[in-house]
Scaffold this motif. Sequence first.
Motif: not given
Length: 274
Positions: A6-11, A72-84
Amino acid sequence: MEIFNTEIIKDESGRLTYIELPFNAKEVFDKQKGAIFVIGTINDVPYRNKLISRGGGKQIMTIDKSMQKELDFIGEKMSVHITMAPENNEIENENSLIPSLSVSSIDVVTAIKTRRSIRKFTSEPISESMLNTVLQSGMYAPSAKGKCPCHFVVIQNRDMLMELSESNYNASMLGGAACGIVVCGDKNIEGIKEFIYADCAAAVQNMLLSIHGLGLGGVWCGVRANSDWHKLIVNKLNLPLKVDPFAIIAFGHPDEERVSRELWDASSVHYDIW
């Protein structure tokens, strides 16, 4: 265990950084009521967090600043791999039964007025019923919004008590105590630090009064945030992410007597206005 990208998002407001789950966690984790706590990894960085419902079967998980830094998230959309996976917070029925308890010999007002900090202890061990009574007293403390974010780590291992004692002069009494209880606040359950501090403090006071009422002695050892001792406690107890040690109670059968004193101070009381 769910595995997804998914992606990390900043609103748009810049105040909320999060990921949106591509599935309905209530259905997948079979948790229709209550908060869902999850554990796993984001790009192989471990996390422990709570999901937030957005309605319509959608949930998000916020990413705090410490995790953003790890990723190392800098505020822009970032693709990440997640286990949950859901964290197992359920208590088996057989373990949820109230254990055997002891009875206090002192009324509550007398206990409040006569309790003193005891730093010297005999070698006599604490009975299981006494320990259970002290722990339950902490669980009965008032809590903001009824969230009850406190965890209690019981330390009876002599080597660990000695190590914690020797690493902090102000906690030297732990070395001679029969038991230590580390009172921790769970930031996943209560996100407001002032409320966590208040809830943990209330639990500590309840436990100290219970200790005194049982004829034992105890003392409150504060844990300063981000101190070397704080880091040692987190490491030695293998505390989960966002579970923060607030205080350690050292207690046992007293090997000293301390006389109570009169603490009424009329100058500290104000009616209606200062």
